[in-house]
Motif scaffolding. Structure first.
Motif, PDB file in Angstrom:
ATOM      1  N   ALA A  39       1.246  -3.986  -8.132  1.00  0.00           N
ATOM      2  CA  ALA A  39       2.023  -2.825  -7.691  1.00  0.00           C
ATOM      3  C   ALA A  39       2.057  -2.744  -6.171  1.00  0.00           C
ATOM      4  O   ALA A  39       3.108  -2.437  -5.576  1.00  0.00           O
ATOM      5  N   GLU A  40       0.931  -3.036  -5.526  1.00  0.00           N
ATOM      6  CA  GLU A  40       0.886  -3.025  -4.065  1.00  0.00           C
ATOM      7  C   GLU A  40       1.705  -4.176  -3.483  1.00  0.00           C
ATOM      8  O   GLU A  40       2.409  -4.010  -2.485  1.00  0.00           O
ATOM      9  N   ARG A  41       1.613  -5.342  -4.093  1.00  0.00           N
ATOM     10  CA  ARG A  41       2.391  -6.486  -3.609  1.00  0.00           C
ATOM     11  C   ARG A  41       3.887  -6.233  -3.759  1.00  0.00           C
ATOM     12  O   ARG A  41       4.692  -6.654  -2.932  1.00  0.00           O
ATOM     13  N   GLU A  42       4.247  -5.534  -4.812  1.00  0.00           N
ATOM     14  CA  GLU A  42       5.662  -5.276  -5.071  1.00  0.00           C
ATOM     15  C   GLU A  42       6.288  -4.388  -3.991  1.00  0.00           C
ATOM     16  O   GLU A  42       7.482  -4.467  -3.731  1.00  0.00           O
ATOM     17  N   LYS A  43       5.469  -3.585  -3.327  1.00  0.00           N
ATOM     18  CA  LYS A  43       5.982  -2.750  -2.239  1.00  0.00           C
ATOM     19  C   LYS A  43       6.605  -3.587  -1.126  1.00  0.00           C
ATOM     20  O   LYS A  43       7.508  -3.133  -0.427  1.00  0.00           O
ATOM     21  N   VAL A  44       6.098  -4.800  -0.963  1.00  0.00           N
ATOM     22  CA  VAL A  44       6.519  -5.655   0.141  1.00  0.00           C
ATOM     23  C   VAL A  44       7.669  -6.575  -0.256  1.00  0.00           C
ATOM     24  O   VAL A  44       8.293  -7.211   0.593  1.00  0.00           O
ATOM     25  N   ALA A  45       7.958  -6.667  -1.544  1.00  0.00           N
ATOM     26  CA  ALA A  45       8.881  -7.679  -2.051  1.00  0.00           C
ATOM     27  C   ALA A  45      10.248  -7.652  -1.373  1.00  0.00           C
ATOM     28  O   ALA A  45      10.827  -8.706  -1.091  1.00  0.00           O
ATOM     29  N   ALA A  46      10.758  -6.471  -1.093  1.00  0.00           N
ATOM     30  CA  ALA A  46      12.089  -6.393  -0.492  1.00  0.00           C
ATOM     31  C   ALA A  46      12.108  -6.964   0.919  1.00  0.00           C
ATOM     32  O   ALA A  46      13.125  -7.511   1.369  1.00  0.00           O
ATOM     33  N   ALA A  47      10.970  -6.859   1.621  1.00  0.00           N
ATOM     34  CA  ALA A  47      10.904  -7.360   2.993  1.00  0.00           C
ATOM     35  C   ALA A  47      10.416  -8.799   3.058  1.00  0.00           C
ATOM     36  O   ALA A  47      10.827  -9.557   3.932  1.00  0.00           O
ATOM     37  N   ASN A  48       9.536  -9.172   2.132  1.00  0.00           N
ATOM     38  CA  ASN A  48       8.952 -10.509   2.141  1.00  0.00           C
ATOM     39  C   ASN A  48       8.782 -10.986   0.705  1.00  0.00           C
ATOM     40  O   ASN A  48       7.898 -10.507  -0.007  1.00  0.00           O
ATOM     41  N   PRO A  49       9.596 -11.934   0.260  1.00  0.00           N
ATOM     42  CA  PRO A  49       9.499 -12.424  -1.115  1.00  0.00           C
ATOM     43  C   PRO A  49       8.127 -12.998  -1.467  1.00  0.00           C
ATOM     44  O   PRO A  49       7.777 -13.079  -2.642  1.00  0.00           O
TER      45      PRO A  49
END
Length: 214
Positions: A39-49
C-alpha cells in the motif's frame, strides 16, 4: 509553484529534503514508507513505476528519481547555494565519483536488506546471514571511501554540499554511526559538522531525529 517529493522520514529522501531546505525551495512531501508494504509502495507508483523513493516532481511537471541524480540536479540547477562543484571545477570528477559510489555500492544493498526473502526465500538463517554480510560490505565501503577521499572542512572543500548531506544520512543506516565512526574516522568529523549545522537543526529534529546512534 512548488516541488512535490515522495519520501519518508529517515529515508533516502532526507538528504534531498535537506538540500531543498538549504536552497530555500518551496516543497511538500508525500509520505510513502515503501518498506512497510504494498500500500505504501503504491503511493509512489504514479511518479515512479519502480515504487521507490525518493521521487521528485518539479514545478514544470518533470519527474526525477534516484537520490544521487536529484541531489546532483539540485546542486547544478541552484549554483547560488554552492552545494556542489560546477562542471569545469577541478573537484567535479571526484564529486561525481563519490555521489555515484554511495548508491552503487551502499544504498543499493538496502533493497536486499529491507526484504531478504527477495533473494534467499523464507530461510530465516539465510536471511540473517545475508543481513550480516551486507552490513560488513557496507562498513567496508565506508572504509574504502574514507581512505581515498581528500576532504577539507567538508567533503568537497570548506562548505557543506549535497555529498555531505548524502553521507550524513546514509551513515546513520545499518551498520549505523558507531561502526561508521570506526571505519571512516576522517569522514566522521565531517558528518558531525553536518549534524550540527544551525540551518538544519529544526529539519533534523523533524525528519531524522538523533535519538539512537548506536
Amino acid at each position: 509553484m512548488s516541488f512535490t517529493l515522495y519520501g519518508a522520514a529517515g529515508s533516502g529522501s532526507v538528504p534531498v529534503e535537506a538540500a531543498m531546505t538549504l536552497i530555500g525551495l518551496d516543497y511538500r512531501v508525500i509520505e510513502a514508507v515503501t518498506w512497510e508494504g504494498e500500500a505504501e509502495r503504491e503511493k509512489v507508483a504514479a511518479a515512479n513505476p519502480m515504487r521507490q523513493i525518493p521521487a521528485l516532481i518539479t514545478p514544470e511537471g518533470d519527474t526525477i528519481t534516484e537520490s544521487a541524480a536529484i541531489l546532483i540536479w539540485l546542486a547544478d540547477t541552484y549554483p547560488q547555494a554552492r552545494l556542489g562543484p560546477a562542471p569545469g571545477d577541478p573537484r567535479r570528477a571526484q564529486f561525481l565519483r563519490w555521489m555515484i559510489f554511495i548508491p552503487a555500492s551502499i544504498y543499493s544493498l538496502f533493497w536486499v536488506r529491507d526484504v531478504p526473502s527477495r533473494l534467499v526465500g523464507d530461510d530465516v538463517g539465510a536471511q540473517e546471514e545475508l543481513k550480516r554480510r551486507t552490513a560488513e560490505r557496507i562498513a567496508d565501503c565506508w572504509r574504502v571511501m574514507d581512505e581515498q577521499i581528500t576532504p577539507g572542512r567538508f567533503l568537497m572543500g570548506d562548505e557543506p554540499g549535497v555529498l555531505d548531506l548524502y553521507v550524513a544520512v546514509a551513515s546513520r543506516w545499518t551498520p549505523r554511526r558507531a561502526r561508521f565512526y570506526a571505519e571512516a574516522p576522517r569522514m566522521s568529523e565531517i558528518v558531525r559538522r553536518v549534524d550540527a549545522l544551525p540551518s538544519l537543526q529544526q529539519f533534523w529534529a523533524k525528519r531524522f531525529p538523533f535519538e539512537d546512534e548506536a
